[in-house]
Design an enzyme around this catalytic site. Structure first.
Site, mmCIF file in Angstrom:
data_model
loop_
_atom_site.group_PDB
_atom_site.id
_atom_site.type_symbol
_atom_site.label_atom_id
_atom_site.label_comp_id
_atom_site.label_asym_id
_atom_site.label_seq_id
_atom_site.Cartn_x
_atom_site.Cartn_y
_atom_site.Cartn_z
ATOM 1 N N HIS A 40 5.387 -29.692 -3.622
ATOM 2 C CA HIS A 40 4.086 -29.442 -3.027
ATOM 3 C C HIS A 40 3.382 -30.717 -2.593
ATOM 4 O O HIS A 40 2.339 -30.646 -1.941
ATOM 5 C CB HIS A 40 3.202 -28.627 -3.983
ATOM 6 C CG HIS A 40 3.526 -27.169 -3.923
ATOM 7 N ND1 HIS A 40 4.724 -26.674 -4.375
ATOM 8 C CD2 HIS A 40 2.847 -26.113 -3.428
ATOM 9 C CE1 HIS A 40 4.747 -25.364 -4.180
ATOM 10 N NE2 HIS A 40 3.630 -25.002 -3.600
ATOM 11 N N SER A 43 7.174 -28.236 2.200
ATOM 12 C CA SER A 43 8.561 -27.848 2.451
ATOM 13 C C SER A 43 9.110 -28.561 3.682
ATOM 14 O O SER A 43 8.379 -28.857 4.622
ATOM 15 C CB SER A 43 8.648 -26.341 2.687
ATOM 16 O OG SER A 43 8.165 -25.665 1.549
ATOM 17 N N LYS A 94 8.629 -12.471 3.679
ATOM 18 C CA LYS A 94 10.022 -12.812 4.016
ATOM 19 C C LYS A 94 10.863 -12.922 2.737
ATOM 20 O O LYS A 94 12.006 -12.459 2.693
ATOM 21 C CB LYS A 94 10.031 -14.137 4.783
ATOM 22 C CG LYS A 94 11.336 -14.392 5.491
ATOM 23 C CD LYS A 94 11.196 -15.565 6.448
ATOM 24 C CE LYS A 94 12.519 -15.813 7.147
ATOM 25 N NZ LYS A 94 12.415 -16.898 8.127
ATOM 26 N N ASP A 95 10.292 -13.535 1.689
ATOM 27 C CA ASP A 95 11.024 -13.642 0.417
ATOM 28 C C ASP A 95 11.218 -12.276 -0.219
ATOM 29 O O ASP A 95 12.227 -12.039 -0.883
ATOM 30 C CB ASP A 95 10.276 -14.566 -0.550
ATOM 31 C CG ASP A 95 10.455 -16.031 -0.182
ATOM 32 O OD1 ASP A 95 11.503 -16.367 0.398
ATOM 33 O OD2 ASP A 95 9.555 -16.835 -0.463
ATOM 34 N N GLU A 146 34.867 -20.345 -15.766
ATOM 35 C CA GLU A 146 34.271 -19.353 -14.886
ATOM 36 C C GLU A 146 34.352 -19.858 -13.443
ATOM 37 O O GLU A 146 34.403 -21.059 -13.197
ATOM 38 C CB GLU A 146 32.810 -19.132 -15.286
ATOM 39 C CG GLU A 146 32.662 -18.331 -16.568
ATOM 40 C CD GLU A 146 32.724 -16.835 -16.320
ATOM 41 O OE1 GLU A 146 33.845 -16.323 -16.150
ATOM 42 O OE2 GLU A 146 31.659 -16.202 -16.283
#
Lengths: 284, 430
Positions: B219, B223, B247-248, B291
């Site tokens: 922040h 971004s 959108k998320d 894994e």
């Protein structure tokens, strides 16, 4: 400076790994690695032709088949194999009534303690008991089976690739070692107490063929007990012991996916509407 | 700390006014993921994966806390307690399959998040600290996932623990005693299982702390975006809420559909059958593999088969740890003034035709048996991996001639159409 150090480290790792590559390539080029008998003659499990009722995203248990499979387990497998993680009460899921399960439990004896003397003794099992082991302990199990403990069957279907298909092919796959095998690999021998089975990873399994002849088990529901039928039934039963919630899981999945699809479409529409305000337009 | 045009939080009623004076949590949320955080307006769906990673961390913590209520960390009963969860605990199977597949999906979204950062060079100034915290989170995730996989005490749990802690043995002089100290014994046993459980419970909260720092650091500059051009004016940004929350939300729906399809219909697809066999120190599985999300690094570990001054095993261990540690140095290795791969023709070629195929190959090879031709292929791709980050990236950043950049995000969004104008950019139609 940091980039110079980085380049040197990068070249260093590259040099060492390429050295390993060169020596590996040289070995591969000069030494023939003969294919092994296991590699050439191992067969991938494919399961019974008709498949199982529980296969696929809409699969269902065939309760009659699970009951038959339980009968095969009880009369054949249980002589040597334990079923440690399954409780007798779980049989109610196969369509037996509470009273039937109670009666079934009474056919098993489990280790207990005499309430008067405190001595160890065998007592009649209750539905809350787990299926008893065929041997009193691991040493006895190994001693009775040429030094190898017969594995617990509860999770066997989930513990092998191809699960229930593997189980079916293994049970029906016992055969004479093919002539080409002994021609190609003269060193290949089947040790005493071993049996040829191409579906077993090492081709030689210590378990004697458990299903020997048609009619070995007399099914309570009158189904013709061929070897293939018994193998399918017990594989289905062991699928249930390994994953008792299999069908509950699949049938819960559909409403979950349906809801999520609906919610996602709504989210997409909301996104479209909100972003409409910010989209570039043509000034005409 | 934010752009001057960021909207100011206005408490609406008595309760929020009270809170804003005493403990301004609503203000914090408003400025972090609300309308008070201006975000570049041109983010693609690749910018969804940070939020998704946060979501999967929460899924893992919630399911994990519930599982811990029923699990018993003792070698005598651990395996049976997992079966108890699967059979007798109400919805226990759902909790466990969500947790096991949740780990896989956490790694999927984090890998996409990392490679988005690599392509758009999000690690460059002024965002170095975000990147460093991110790599730290990834390392913590690897440690957490490894220890979690040991807990069911199946065959792969035991032998995986044996192999991975065995790596410490390769360290000269202190290696063997270090391994014994880490395990609390000479082999994985009850002491190891107990401490792994304790740490597996602790580390997710350390990760959550690092995630807070990661977002805090984000922040400050705000971004990044697909053009790599910094925000210049208000028209370059949109408020996080409602634009990016919407959108998320859609991205989360898509991710959940795929995730739940695995949980309900293919819950064991990403696991290994051997882990349904209880741990047995006397019986070694034919192929010990970790894994799937560790495969690339496992392939690098096994690629070093030649004793050059140091033993091959030590080379493998050094290379495996270096392959991730090198990410820490990316902000200083890649000196190109241009961020986004869209405007770097040479970088873009090496990224799509070098790095991505290499990672795909290493993912495959790490799960393949340790025999030819897999070992030779791992060696070639391992060589490229190190060349890419440590040699190619520094060199192309000084020889490459980047494509012309757009003047601003707004210009990039409008494109070449001279008549295009931005939308109102005020309040959306809700």
């Amino acid at each position: 400076m940091i980039r110079l150090v980085g380049i040197l480290i990068g070249l260093g790792f590259t040099f060492v790994v390429l050295l390993a590559f060169v020596t590996g390539a040289y070995t591969a080029a000069t030494e023939d690695v003969a294919p092994t008998a296991e590699y050439t003659f191992y067969e991938e499990s494919h399961g019974p032709e008709a498949g199982y009722s529980f296969d696929g995203p809409f699969g269902k248990w065939d309760l009659a088949q699970l009951q038959r499979g339980y009968q095969v387990y009880k009369e054949v497998c249980a002589a040597c194999h334990s079923l440690n993680y399954v409780a007798i009460r779980d049989l109610e899921e196969l369509g037996y009534s509470e009273a039937q399960v109670k009666a079934e439990a009474a056919t098993y004896m489990v280790p207990g303690v005499n309430p008067d003397t405190g001595e160890d003794e065998l007592r009649q099992a209750l539905p809350t008991d787990y299926f008893p082991s065929p041997y009193p302990n691991a040493v006895a199990a190994a001693a009775a089976n040429g030094g190898k403990i017969p594995p617990d069957l509860s999770l066997m279907v989930k513990a092998r690739h191809h699960g229930s298909d593997y189980m079916y092919n293994l049970l029906t796959g016992y055969q004479e070692a093919p002539a080409e095998l002994t021609q190609q690999f003269p060193d290949f021998t089947i040790p005493a107490g071993g049996y040829y089975n191409p579906y077993f990873a090492s081709l030689v399994i210590g378990m004697p063929p458990p299903l020997l002849s048609d009619g070995q088990v007399t099914y309570a529901d009158g189904t013709d007990a061929t070897i293939s039928q018994m193998a399918q039934d017990v594989s289905a039963f062991l699928t249930w012991t390994a994953e008792p919630k299999l069908i509950e899981r699949k049938s819960t999945g559909w409403p979950v996916l349906g809801f999520l699809l609906f919610a996602t479409i709504l989210a997409w529409l909301a996104k479209k509407q909100i972003w409409a305000a910010a989209k570039p337009r043509r000034e005409d | 700390m934010s752009f001057p045009w960021a909207k100011e939080y206005q408490p609406q009623n008595g309760v929020t006014k009270f809170l804003d004076e005493k403990l301004p949590l609503p203000r914090l949320v408003y400025n972090a993921v609300g309308a008070g955080y201006p975000v570049p307006r041109n983010l693609s769906y690749f910018w969804n994966f940070g939020v998704l990673a946060g979501f999967f961390l929460v899924v893992q913590i919630i399911t994990g806390v519930v599982l811990a209520m029923h699990y018993a960390a003792n070698t005598q009963v651990a395996f049976a307690s997992v079966e108890h969860i699967m059979r007798d605990v109400n919805w226990g199977w759902l909790m466990r399959y969500t947790h096991a597949n949740g780990a896989s999906f956490f790694f999927v979204v984090v890998y996409i998040h990392i490679f988005r950062g690599l392509f758009y060079a999000s690690y460059k100034p002024p965002r170095e600290m975000i990147w460093l915290l991110g790599v730290t989170i990834f390392l913590l995730m690897m440690a957490t996932a490894f220890m979690g996989y040991v807990l069911p005490w199946g065959q792969m749990s035991f032998w995986g623990a044996q192999v991975i802690t065995g790596l410490f043995e390769a360290i000269p002089l202190v290696g063997p005693p270090l391994k014994t100290w880490l395990l609390g014994g000479f082999a994985p046993d009850n002491a190891a299982l107990n401490r792994f459980f304790s740490l597996h419970f602790l580390l997710p909260f350390v990760i959550a702390g690092c995630v807070i720092l990661h977002i805090w650091a984000l922040h400050i500059p705000g971004s990044s975006n697909p053009t790599g051009v910094e925000v210049k004016s208000e028209s370059d940004t949109l408020p996080f809420h409602p634009y990016y929350t919407a959108k998320d939300g859609f991205g989360l729906g898509v991710a959940l559909i795929i995730f739940m399809a695995f949980v309900f219909f293919l819950p064991n697809q990403l696991g290994h059958p051997d882990n349904y066999i209880e741990a047995n120190p006397l019986s070694t599985p034919a192929h010990i593999v970790p894994e799937w999300y560790f495969y690339p690094f496992y392939a690098i570990l096994r690629a070093f088969t030649f004793d050059f001054i140091l033993p091959a095993k030590l080379w493998g261990v050094l290379a495996m740890f270096s392959s991730i540690l090198v990410w820490f140095f990316l902000p200083w290795l890649d000196k190109s003034p241009v961020r986004s791969g869209h405007y770097r023709p040479l970088f873009r070629k090496f990224f799509w035709f070098g790095l991505i195929p290499t990672m795909a190959a290493l993912f495959y090879l790490g799960g393949a048996p340790a025999e030819e031709p897999y070992v030779m292929l791992s060696q070639i791709f391992t060589a490229y991996y190190f060349l890419h980050f440590l040699v190619i990236l520094p060199i192309i950043s000084s020889i490459e001639r980047p494509d012309p950049l757009p003047f601003s995000i707004t210009e990039a969004v409008l494109g070449s159409d001279k008549k295009a104008v931005l939308g109102e950019n005020a309040e959306p139609a809700v």
